[in-house]
Design a protein around this motif. Structure first.
Motif, PDB file in Angstrom:
ATOM      1  N   ALA A 181       0.828  -1.208   0.000  1.00 33.93           N
ATOM      2  CA  ALA A 181       0.000   0.000   0.000  1.00 33.93           C
ATOM      3  C   ALA A 181       0.861   1.256   0.000  1.00 33.93           C
ATOM      4  O   ALA A 181       1.996   1.260   0.481  1.00 33.93           O
ATOM      5  CB  ALA A 181      -0.915  -0.003   1.214  1.00 33.93           C
ATOM      6  N   ALA A 190      -7.939   4.450  -1.496  1.00 42.52           N
ATOM      7  CA  ALA A 190      -7.649   3.066  -1.101  1.00 42.52           C
ATOM      8  C   ALA A 190      -7.389   2.244  -2.361  1.00 42.52           C
ATOM      9  O   ALA A 190      -7.872   2.579  -3.449  1.00 42.52           O
ATOM     10  CB  ALA A 190      -8.813   2.480  -0.312  1.00 42.52           C
ATOM     11  N   HIS A 191      -6.632   1.167  -2.209  1.00 46.02           N
ATOM     12  CA  HIS A 191      -6.285   0.304  -3.339  1.00 46.02           C
ATOM     13  C   HIS A 191      -7.300  -0.828  -3.439  1.00 46.02           C
ATOM     14  O   HIS A 191      -7.230  -1.814  -2.702  1.00 46.02           O
ATOM     15  CB  HIS A 191      -4.884  -0.267  -3.153  1.00 46.02           C
ATOM     16  CG  HIS A 191      -3.882   0.773  -2.744  1.00 46.02           C
ATOM     17  ND1 HIS A 191      -3.594   1.873  -3.524  1.00 46.02           N
ATOM     18  CD2 HIS A 191      -3.131   0.898  -1.617  1.00 46.02           C
ATOM     19  CE1 HIS A 191      -2.685   2.612  -2.912  1.00 46.02           C
ATOM     20  NE2 HIS A 191      -2.398   2.049  -1.757  1.00 46.02           N
ATOM     21  N   TYR A 201      -9.378  -5.111  -1.227  1.00 44.23           N
ATOM     22  CA  TYR A 201      -8.780  -3.784  -1.054  1.00 44.23           C
ATOM     23  C   TYR A 201      -7.832  -3.810   0.137  1.00 44.23           C
ATOM     24  O   TYR A 201      -7.922  -4.654   1.031  1.00 44.23           O
ATOM     25  CB  TYR A 201      -9.853  -2.706  -0.840  1.00 44.23           C
ATOM     26  CG  TYR A 201     -10.111  -2.392   0.617  1.00 44.23           C
ATOM     27  CD1 TYR A 201      -9.512  -1.290   1.230  1.00 44.23           C
ATOM     28  CD2 TYR A 201     -10.900  -3.215   1.408  1.00 44.23           C
ATOM     29  CE1 TYR A 201      -9.716  -1.026   2.580  1.00 44.23           C
ATOM     30  CE2 TYR A 201     -11.117  -2.959   2.744  1.00 44.23           C
ATOM     31  CZ  TYR A 201     -10.515  -1.847   3.332  1.00 44.23           C
ATOM     32  OH  TYR A 201     -10.706  -1.594   4.664  1.00 44.23           O
ATOM     33  N   SER A 261      -2.915   6.209   2.058  1.00 41.51           N
ATOM     34  CA  SER A 261      -4.093   5.739   1.334  1.00 41.51           C
ATOM     35  C   SER A 261      -5.230   5.426   2.306  1.00 41.51           C
ATOM     36  O   SER A 261      -5.004   4.924   3.403  1.00 41.51           O
ATOM     37  CB  SER A 261      -3.737   4.506   0.494  1.00 41.51           C
ATOM     38  OG  SER A 261      -3.095   3.518   1.292  1.00 41.51           O
ATOM     39  N   ASP A 262      -6.474   5.720   1.891  1.00 37.80           N
ATOM     40  CA  ASP A 262      -7.609   5.511   2.784  1.00 37.80           C
ATOM     41  C   ASP A 262      -8.906   5.675   1.984  1.00 37.80           C
ATOM     42  O   ASP A 262      -8.892   6.117   0.833  1.00 37.80           O
ATOM     43  CB  ASP A 262      -7.571   6.517   3.934  1.00 37.80           C
ATOM     44  CG  ASP A 262      -8.400   6.099   5.139  1.00 37.80           C
ATOM     45  OD1 ASP A 262      -9.021   5.013   5.110  1.00 37.80           O
ATOM     46  OD2 ASP A 262      -8.437   6.863   6.125  1.00 37.80           O
ATOM     47  N   CYS A 313      -5.384  -0.533   2.452  1.00 41.39           N
ATOM     48  CA  CYS A 313      -4.858   0.818   2.526  1.00 41.39           C
ATOM     49  C   CYS A 313      -4.098   0.998   3.837  1.00 41.39           C
ATOM     50  O   CYS A 313      -4.251   0.211   4.776  1.00 41.39           O
ATOM     51  CB  CYS A 313      -5.935   1.880   2.347  1.00 41.39           C
ATOM     52  SG  CYS A 313      -7.316   1.829   3.493  1.00 41.39           S
TER      53      CYS A 313
END
Length: 197
Positions: free
Chosen positions: A34, A53-54, A171, A38-39, A173
């Motif tokens: 990550a 977020a990924h 996902y 990120s969020d 993050c």
């Protein structure tokens, strides 16, 4: 989903909402690093919007279900992984395991314009393999989770717009640090749960 109903999704079936720092296939697993900061969150209590977020997403059937399995072997503040259902930047759900208050918690954030947050401590899940499942039918998404091969436990029943076209998948993050690496073991789809209980 029983084993006969699960259809494993190849990692290449999804596209990233925001690309991670790295994502590599290691045998059947996907190992994701990550990006720091990120969020995914909108407004409530914190006053900010994060939408980076990924999430590796593919179209989700409705009714239908998605499952994501991953290892919880990280411990940074607010480190998190699980699954996302996303219609657009204001309509989404994330569910999984997050490190907060020094321990692993299972929980969900539902965002319909503004985010909310529900969670429960599961410190015994640290260092183990977790599966999160979201089943969508009608105007609801039912979230369940389990550790290893234990029975699924109910996490949340959430309202979700029945007409929304949704993409879903794994996902992660890392809101507060660099270096979060998550090993995703499986991404599967199948029919919606037959019953709530």
């Amino acid at each position: 989903m029983t084993d006969g109903e699960v259809r494993v999704q190849p990692w290449r079936a999804g596209t990233w909402t925001t690309a991670p720092a790295a994502a590599t296939e290691d045998g059947p697993d996907l190992v994701v690093t990550a990006v720091e900061g990120s969020d995914a969150w909108r407004h409530t209590a914190y006053g900010f919007v994060h939408d980076d977020a990924h999430a590796l997403l593919a179209p989700m059937a409705s009714p239908g279900a998605v499952e994501v399995t991953f290892d919880v072997d990280w411990d940074g503040r607010f480190d998190q992984a699980g699954l996302v259902l996303r219609a657009d930047e204001q309509t989404w759900l994330k569910a999984g395991v997050e490190m907060t208050d020094g321990a692993a918690h299972v929980g969900a954030v539902v965002t319909l314009g503004r985010s909310d947050w529900s969670l429960a401590p599961v410190p015994e899940w640290a260092g183990r393999r977790v599966t999160v499942r979201a089943s969508r039918a009608g105007d609801a998404v039912t979230v369940r989770a389990r550790v290893d091969e234990e029975p699924f436990r109910l996490v949340r029943v959430a309202a979700f717009p029945p007409e929304a076209a949704v993409r879903a998948g794994p996902y992660c993050c890392a809101p507060t640090r660099s270096g979060l690496v998550v090993r995703f073991r499986q991404w599967a789809v199948g029919p919606a749960d037959a019953a709530l209980h």
